[in-house]
Motif scaffolding. Structure first.
Motif, short mmCIF file in Angstrom:
data_model
loop_
_atom_site.label_atom_id
_atom_site.label_comp_id
_atom_site.label_asym_id
_atom_site.label_seq_id
_atom_site.Cartn_x
_atom_site.Cartn_y
_atom_site.Cartn_z
N ASP A 187 -11.98 2.01 -1.05
CA ASP A 187 -12.45 2.71 0.15
C ASP A 187 -11.91 4.13 0.21
N VAL A 188 -10.67 4.30 -0.22
CA VAL A 188 -10.08 5.64 -0.24
C VAL A 188 -10.81 6.52 -1.25
N GLU A 224 -1.79 -12.69 -5.09
CA GLU A 224 -3.19 -12.55 -5.46
C GLU A 224 -4.01 -11.93 -4.31
N LEU A 225 -3.81 -12.46 -3.11
CA LEU A 225 -4.55 -11.96 -1.95
C LEU A 225 -4.14 -10.53 -1.61
N ARG A 226 -2.85 -10.25 -1.70
CA ARG A 226 -2.36 -8.90 -1.44
C ARG A 226 -2.95 -7.91 -2.43
N GLY A 227 -3.05 -8.33 -3.68
CA GLY A 227 -3.64 -7.47 -4.71
C GLY A 227 -5.11 -7.18 -4.43
N LEU A 246 0.82 -1.21 0.00
CA LEU A 246 0.00 0.00 0.00
C LEU A 246 0.86 1.26 0.00
N MET A 247 1.91 1.25 0.80
CA MET A 247 2.77 2.43 0.89
C MET A 247 3.47 2.71 -0.44
N ARG A 273 -5.31 -4.67 -1.58
CA ARG A 273 -4.91 -3.33 -2.01
C ARG A 273 -6.02 -2.66 -2.81
N ARG A 274 -6.58 -3.42 -3.77
CA ARG A 274 -7.65 -2.84 -4.60
C ARG A 274 -8.87 -2.48 -3.76
N SER A 275 -9.18 -3.31 -2.80
CA SER A 275 -10.33 -3.04 -1.94
C SER A 275 -10.09 -1.78 -1.12
#
Length: 546
Positions: free
Chosen positions: A540-541, A528-531, A462-463, A534-536
């Motif tokens: 939200d942002v 895959e899970l990290r992606g 994310l960073m 991040r997209r989710s």
């Protein structure tokens, strides 16, 4: 180190070993800089250097993936005292213009530059990295001081960095490579004639049983300097140490002690035998820290009958000294971490931790290391895991501790980005992760050893994708110096709350298909899970929910 130590006359001795590689003085100086300031492994430092003719003004190329920078290196070693003006910096600015676009890099690859430079550009995927937004930085390394003209130029061109004698001197952490105790000590030999073994001209070894009551009188036991070259200190209440203490307390066992004890190994710069005593000078114990520490704690129970077989080795060969240290330690199984405990990188970090945050934290690089009460301890093992998960995005390997100090060691630790502040930064984030993980609904996953490192890799991902936080990823030290680290960590807590909610959703959606024990060791499934997370979060942002 003081700036005067970087004058040409002083540098000649330091650079002699680097000049043995058949390179010029300036390249030897650059080589030294990469190992001591950028903290690269010697092999990585060599790989970064391009020192053949027709190098297009490029002495070296180093890619810092943490900061997403391609650093074009130029080293200058000047014999006569002068200053660094703007002329050399302007030349370097022209040199790095060859990396303005992917097309200009391709032109460089297609042109007449030497093959070593082309190989370095290809090996580091420089063209592709520029396409992906990596910044090109010119690094001018010189043993002279920057003058007003040079400073003025730097104010106008942020793509150039100068490492002059003042900055280098302030960044270098000197390491006492020899360690041990300075001075003399005499062992009584009136009751025994030592066996003397000469190993050519390299070493002279005296083998004899020495009294434990003499061993505990050696200097440097309490502060650990006697064991400073040992790959580990006393390991505390281990099975070996418990049995050792039992034997010490039972005086009927003292005369049998040499029958089942492996002995101690003492290295010294000089040893003189006169028939009645052996006098040693400048000494260090490289095997036997546990035994001597146990004797010291139980010294009121010692007797003259309790003797230990000692190897006293007179030598000055540092390479042979290291081999003796490694091969003589076998009472408790040596781990890769033990073998790296005296590595320059670890010792530099140890010294850095003493200087940062008021010395509040202690960095443990050796098992059994003596640490003052009240210090907050961070082990280099934990630091390696944090760096592996956050910087390298490999949380799936964090359970394989042997990798930290073996095949992954250079990738993890031998980088200029790895500093005490970076480790403190990741340690602080991990503290928030441990709290946030309590919100994971599936408790076996919440308590699983790799989960915390996976969440750390999500924060890293994310960073890196967020322009506001990417600056702190590059230089976390700024947060500490500005006093804003706590404010930043509060933001991390909010991000983690959102991530945990989304993680709970993903786990519930997968149901029985989610095998956390297997999936958290699969790089592909973690990506895959990290992606997804991040997209989710980015949604939200965008919706101003986060």
């Amino acid at each position: 180190m003081s700036p005067d130590d970087l004058k040409y006359e002083s540098l000649q001795k330091i650079l002699a070993v680097y000049e043995e590689k058949g390179r010029g003085e300036s390249i030897a100086f650059l080589n030294w800089f990469l190992e001591n300031i950028f903290r690269l492994d010697p092999v990585d430092a060599d790989d970064a250097i391009c020192d053949r003719p027709n190098d297009r003004g490029i002495d070296g190329v180093y890619v810092d993936h943490t900061k997403q920078e391609i650093i074009i290196l130029q080293g200058k070693l000047k014999q006569r005292e002068s200053t660094i003006g703007d002329a050399g910096l302007r030349e370097l600015a022209g040199t790095i213009s060859q990396f303005d676009t992917p097309q200009s890099v391709q032109a460089l690859l297609d042109g007449g530059a030497n093959q070593e430079l082309k190989a370095a550009l290809t090996r580091n995927n420089v063209k592709s990295l520029i396409e992906n937004g990596y910044e090109v930085i010119g690094a001018f390394i010189c043993n002279q001081a920057l003058d007003a003209n040079g400073m003025e130029f730097l104010d106008q061109d942020s793509s150039i960095r100068v490492y002059d004698r003042n900055l280098i001197a302030s960044e270098l952490i000197d390491i006492d490579r020899e360690g041990g105790v300075k001075g003399t000590f005499s062992f009584d030999t009136s009751y025994v004639s030592p066996m003397v073994i000469s190993t050519g001209t390299k070493a002279i070894t005296y083998i004899l049983p020495v009294q434990a009551v003499e061993l505990v009188m050696l200097s440097g036991i309490d502060d650990g300097t006697l064991f400073s070259q040992n790959v580990r200190h006393s390991l505390g209440n281990t099975k070996v140490n418990k049995e050792l203490r039992v034997s010490v307390l039972d005086k009927s066992e003292h005369e049998n002690f040499t029958l089942y004890h492996n002995g101690v190994t003492i290295l010294c710069k000089d040893a003189k035998f006169n028939g009645e005593a052996i006098e040693i000078t400048d000494y260090v114990v490289v095997n036997g820290a546990q035994s001597i520490s146990t004797f010291r704690k139980s010294r009121e129970h010692l007797s003259k009958d309790l003797r230990v077989l000692a190897k006293i080795i007179k030598l000055e060969d540092s390479v042979l000294s290291k081999k003796i240290t490694i091969n003589s330690n076998n009472q408790n199984a040596i781990k890769p971490r033990d073998l790296k405990s005296n590595n320059e990188i670890q010792v530099r970090l140890l010294e850095e931790f003493k200087r940062v945050e008021g010395g509040e934290y202690a960095f443990e690089i050796k098992r059994g290391q003596d640490i003052k009460p009240g210090k907050k301890v961070i082990t280099n093992e934990e630091a390696g895991r944090l760096l592996l998960a956050f910087d390298l995005l490999e949380p799936e390997s964090c359970h394989q501790v042997y990798k930290l100090f073996d095949d992954k060691y250079n990738d993890i630790f031998a980088r200029p980005a790895v500093t005490a502040h970076r480790i403190l930064f990741l340690h602080a984030i991990m503290g928030r992760i441990l709290t946030a993980a309590e919100g994971i609904n599936y408790k076996p996953l919440a308590k699983y050893g790799l989960t915390r490192f996976f969440l750390l890799s999500v924060i890293s991902d994310l960073m890196k994708s967020n322009s506001n936080s990417a600056q702190f990823l590059k230089e976390p030290r700024a947060l500490f110096e500005a006093g804003t680290i706590q404010k930043f960590l509060q933001s991390i807590e909010e991000v983690l709350q959102s991530i945990v909610i989304d993680l709970n959703f993903e786990v519930e959606s997968l149901g029985d298909q989610f095998d956390y024990k297997g999936d958290l060791k699969s790089p592909a499934k973690l990506r895959e899970l990290r992606g997804k997370l991040r997209r989710s979060y980015e949604k939200d942002v965008a919706r101003k929910k986060s």
